[in-house]
Enzyme design. Structure first.
Site, PDB file in Angstrom:
ATOM      1  N   ASP A 206      49.521  87.717  81.517  1.00  0.00           N
ATOM      2  CA  ASP A 206      48.147  88.022  81.098  1.00  0.00           C
ATOM      3  C   ASP A 206      47.162  86.939  81.531  1.00  0.00           C
ATOM      4  O   ASP A 206      47.522  85.770  81.718  1.00  0.00           O
ATOM      5  CB  ASP A 206      48.079  88.155  79.572  1.00  0.00           C
ATOM      6  CG  ASP A 206      48.642  89.484  79.094  1.00  0.00           C
ATOM      7  OD1 ASP A 206      49.218  90.216  79.919  1.00  0.00           O
ATOM      8  OD2 ASP A 206      48.525  89.773  77.887  1.00  0.00           O
TER       9      ASP A 206
ATOM     10  N   HIS B  40      42.927  94.148  82.182  1.00  0.00           N
ATOM     11  CA  HIS B  40      42.936  93.374  80.932  1.00  0.00           C
ATOM     12  C   HIS B  40      41.500  93.140  80.469  1.00  0.00           C
ATOM     13  O   HIS B  40      41.205  92.134  79.830  1.00  0.00           O
ATOM     14  CB  HIS B  40      43.660  92.056  81.163  1.00  0.00           C
ATOM     15  CG  HIS B  40      44.149  91.395  79.910  1.00  0.00           C
ATOM     16  ND1 HIS B  40      44.770  92.078  78.876  1.00  0.00           N
ATOM     17  CD2 HIS B  40      44.109  90.088  79.510  1.00  0.00           C
ATOM     18  CE1 HIS B  40      45.088  91.230  77.918  1.00  0.00           C
ATOM     19  NE2 HIS B  40      44.690  90.020  78.269  1.00  0.00           N
TER      20      HIS B  40
ATOM     21  N   HIS C 120      37.443  89.926  78.472  1.00  0.00           N
ATOM     22  CA  HIS C 120      38.470  89.644  77.461  1.00  0.00           C
ATOM     23  C   HIS C 120      37.928  89.705  76.020  1.00  0.00           C
ATOM     24  O   HIS C 120      38.207  88.840  75.191  1.00  0.00           O
ATOM     25  CB  HIS C 120      39.090  88.263  77.716  1.00  0.00           C
ATOM     26  CG  HIS C 120      40.466  88.118  77.128  1.00  0.00           C
ATOM     27  ND1 HIS C 120      40.680  87.718  75.824  1.00  0.00           N
ATOM     28  CD2 HIS C 120      41.697  88.295  77.655  1.00  0.00           C
ATOM     29  CE1 HIS C 120      41.984  87.653  75.581  1.00  0.00           C
ATOM     30  NE2 HIS C 120      42.627  87.999  76.682  1.00  0.00           N
TER      31      HIS C 120
ATOM     32  N   HIS D 204      52.086  84.281  80.255  1.00  0.00           N
ATOM     33  CA  HIS D 204      50.710  84.034  80.717  1.00  0.00           C
ATOM     34  C   HIS D 204      50.743  83.196  81.996  1.00  0.00           C
ATOM     35  O   HIS D 204      51.528  82.249  82.101  1.00  0.00           O
ATOM     36  CB  HIS D 204      49.894  83.290  79.656  1.00  0.00           C
ATOM     37  CG  HIS D 204      49.712  84.063  78.388  1.00  0.00           C
ATOM     38  ND1 HIS D 204      50.683  84.120  77.415  1.00  0.00           N
ATOM     39  CD2 HIS D 204      48.675  84.831  77.935  1.00  0.00           C
ATOM     40  CE1 HIS D 204      50.257  84.881  76.410  1.00  0.00           C
ATOM     41  NE2 HIS D 204      49.038  85.321  76.707  1.00  0.00           N
TER      42      HIS D 204
END
Length: 730
Positions: A98, A149, A153, A250
């Site tokens: 991510d 994503h 964010h 991540h």
């Protein structure tokens, strides 16, 4: 009675259109400044400084979430009204990363995956994908899958459907521009397991499905963002009993060296146990999540990436320029404070002198073009001089009776020389040819001298090395706001500068309002030149290159009428700045001059170029970044920084006013001057640059005068009556 001719309506419309058209001098600088702001806005947008929302929704109830979702797998499909979930088969692991791509850690993650022949899914944000498109392309080229994503964010449970659509479409636009694909995979920010779905996030998941996306959460969290250690990351990422899993990791958001190290051990270890590391669609046996994009959508994405990259590069350049202007401003302030103080101490100490006292008469040249409102005050102020003077008024083709006004005064020692309009340099040369004395004082037709001005101005000629002397020009009409701003500029900018340049022996300009020259020095350089619009700067530079010294006489005060409207101020400063550029270019070879005369080229010309051309050109960046900081933060730091710069300027201004023995009350308008007046000067200089770069030509422009200026404490101007107020008959 003659008949009147009516203008055609088309002509009227054309004339009205011409009046409404934005002048080019406003349009081009405005477009440049708007482009700078647009670049900063785009940069702030892709760095999540604009429209970012960092709120996180607290946990809510799960009453509205279907049981099969809460107890199902991490892949949730709500497309076309479906409510389904899927799990990854046993001995299949889908690594997901991510928040990237990150320029430091994503390449290292990709290297480890390539080393161990593993695939993964990267859920990228639009901000990072826009900034690092090459990494997104590498992901796709090496067989990995890419998912959305969001762009900035945010927690989507706080956002409207319109904002959600915007986050998805902009994120997709960045991926399309970077890799030429669309993706159907989506992971919500701040998501975790399927059983964490609640009444706030479930409606968002349903809406995302209606837009054609599959939502992917996870069922194994490495918690690598906590940096718990390599072994702990591996333990948390490993599923139990050979089950399949979607693993959350991540590749951005901080130091990810533990993630990279854990990955390098995790992959071969589980591969040895029979696990496969595949893309999500490979693991599920589904069609690829990627769709190739062509046509206008592809070009929109490429255009987006191009603009973002351009804004990144431009902002980097602007940041460097801001550092340069900051350094130049501080350097100039330090030099002005230190050297102007040294200059004041030198000329005011007891016993200081230039040599033998200068007492012989001098010739004062007054070029005049349509100065009927001012010329009498000017000439009468010279008649009150404490030093013997010969006054020559050169009427440069005036049409308002300027010459006749002077002649009707019948003052002793005052002569009028008439010529057809040929410009100020020609008028001064004509006066020089008619002068009777070896020292020549030059002044403008809208300026008045104090009784001691000429005497103070010519004393430095006691030094035979002095070829010219700059006087202390002051704004006489300072009662208006625009006049007060110019008063601050004259005292702080021009006069502190002249003290500084005097100490450095590279004075760049003898002001046209009050200056004196050794006649032999002028004759050696060919007199006044009309090669530039700043003949005063041109002749001063020529004198330096001829080996003469140019100094500043602080007590030789002259009171001049400054422009009283923005339009006239614009015209005057435009001519000054453009003329200064012309003079710098004309004398560019001074940089390679040898001997003592080369000092101006080694010191003066670079300083003039930096402080009078480059620094003002870059100075708008201070205000552009100020505005950006006020709107998008950090606001407090921005305000403190701006107040700090204002404080430095206030100190310099107060010091300059103290040296010139001026009242401090006018400094009340200094903050407003920095906000409004300075912006006007920026745009004027930018327009001058554009004119210079495009090869444009600028003509002399006559300013309207009111004749309100007189020397403080001087005689009351004589009021003309009767024939003295005549105007020429057409």
């Amino acid at each position: 009675m003659g008949s009147r001719t009516r203008r055609p309506r088309a002509a009227n419309r054309a004339a009205d259109g011409a009046r409404r058209r934005v002048p080019m001098r406003l349009l081009l600088p405005t477009l440049v400044l708007a482009a700078l702001m647009a670049m900063l806005m785009l940069r702030g947008f892709v760095h999540s400084e604009i429209l970012a929302d960092h709120r996180i929704q607290p946990e809510a109830s799960t009453d509205k979430v279907p049981e099969k979702i809460l107890e199902g797998g991490p892949v949730i499909d709500t497309r076309s009204g479906r409510t389904a979930s899927m799990r990854v088969p046993d001995h299949q692991l889908v690594l997901t990363f991510d928040d990237g791509p990150d320029p430091t850690w994503t390449p290292k993650v990709l290297d480890v995956l390539k080393k161990h022949d593993a695939h993964a899914v990267f859920f990228v944000t639009g901000t990072m994908a826009s900034r690092y498109p090459d990494l997104v392309k590498r992901m796709v080229d090496e067989g990995h899958e890419v998912g959305l994503h969001t762009f900035n964010h945010p927690d989507l449970s706080y956002q409207s459907e319109r904002r959600i659509d915007w986050e998805l479409s902009t994120n997709q636009l960045a991926i399309t521009g970077a890799a030429g694909i669309r993706t159907s995979l989506f992971r919500p920010p701040y998501s975790s397991f399927a059983d964490a779905m609640d009444d706030k996030s479930w409606p968002v998941t349903q809406y995302i499905g209606s837009r054609g996306y599959i939502t992917v959460v996870n069922d194994t969290d490495s918690e690598d963002w906590k940096k718990p250690g390599v072994e702990e990351i591996i333990r948390r990422a490993t599923p139990k009993d050979g089950k399949g899993a979607i693993v959350l990791m991540h590749d951005s958001g901080g130091d990810r060296h533990q993630t990279v190290q854990a990955l390098d051990s995790f992959l071969p270890g589980l591969q040895a146990e029979g696990y496969k590391f595949q893309n999500l669609t490979e693991a599920l046996g589904a069609p690829s999540a990627h769709t190739r994009v062509t046509g206008s959508e592809l070009w929109k994405g490429k255009a987006w990436i191009f603009l973002v990259q351009a804004s990144e590069e431009a902002t980097g350049v602007l940041a460097v320029c801001l550092a340069i202007i900051g350094g130049l401003v501080i350097t100039r302030f330090v030099l002005m404070l230190v050297l102007s103080g040294a200059h004041a101490r030198r000329v005011r100490r007891r016993g200081f002198g230039w040599g033998p006292s200068v007492t012989e008469p001098v010739t004062v040249l007054v070029p005049a073009y349509n100065e009927a409102k001012c010329i009498e005050n000017t000439v009468r102020s010279l008649m009150a001089s404490e030093h013997p003077v010969e006054v020559i008024v050169i009427d440069d083709g005036s049409s308002d009776g300027t010459a006749r006004i002077v002649e009707d005064l019948r003052l002793p020692g005052v002569r009028v020389v008439r010529q057809h309009n040929a410009g100020k340099p020609a008028a001064l040369n004509r006066g020089l040819a008619n002068a009777s004395h070896d020292i020549i004082v030059m002044m403008d037709g809208d300026t008045v001298f104090e009784p001691a001005t000429v005497r103070e101005l010519v004393q430095p000629f006691g030094d035979p090395k002095v070829g010219a002397v700059a006087g202390n020009a002051k704004v006489g009409n300072r009662d208006s706001l625009i006049g007060a701003w110019q008063h601050i500029e004259y005292v702080m900018g021009f006069n502190l500068d002249r003290r500084m340049y005097d100490m450095l022996r590279c004075m760049p300009t003898i002001p046209g309002a009050v200056g004196a020259f050794r006649r032999s020095a002028l004759e050696r350089i060919g007199g006044m030149s009309d090669d530039t619009l700043a003949e005063d700067t041109d002749v001063t530079m020529a004198l330096h290159r001829d080996g003469w010294r140019v100094v500043y006489a602080e007590n030789a005060r002259a009171w001049t009428e400054a422009p009283e409207s923005v339009q006239q101020l614009w015209s005057q400063r435009y001519r000054w700045s453009y003329g200064t550029m012309q003079a710098i270019w004309k004398h560019r070879r001074a940089l390679v001059d040898k001997g003592p005369s080369g000092r101006f080229g080694r010191v003066g010309l670079p300083l003039v170029s930096l402080f009078m051309v480059v620094a003002p050109l870059l100075a708008p960046l201070i205000d552009v970044f100020l505005l950006y900081g006020l709107l998008f933060g950090p606001t407090e730091k921005t305000v403190v920084a701006w107040l700090g710069v204002l404080a430095i300027q206030a100190v310099c201004a107060a010091y300059a006013f103290r040296l010139d023995r001026e009242r401090m009350t006018h400094l009340i308008s200094l903050p407003l001057q920095q906000i409004l007046y300075r912006q006007l000067m920026y745009v004027v200089l930018l327009q001058s640059w554009i004119t210079a770069l495009t090869g444009g030509r600028l003509r002399w422009q006559k300013l309207r005068r009111t004749g309100v200026v007189e020397a403080p404490g001087g005689p009351v101007p004589h009021q003309r009556t009767g024939s003295n107020d005549r105007r020429p008959v057409a």
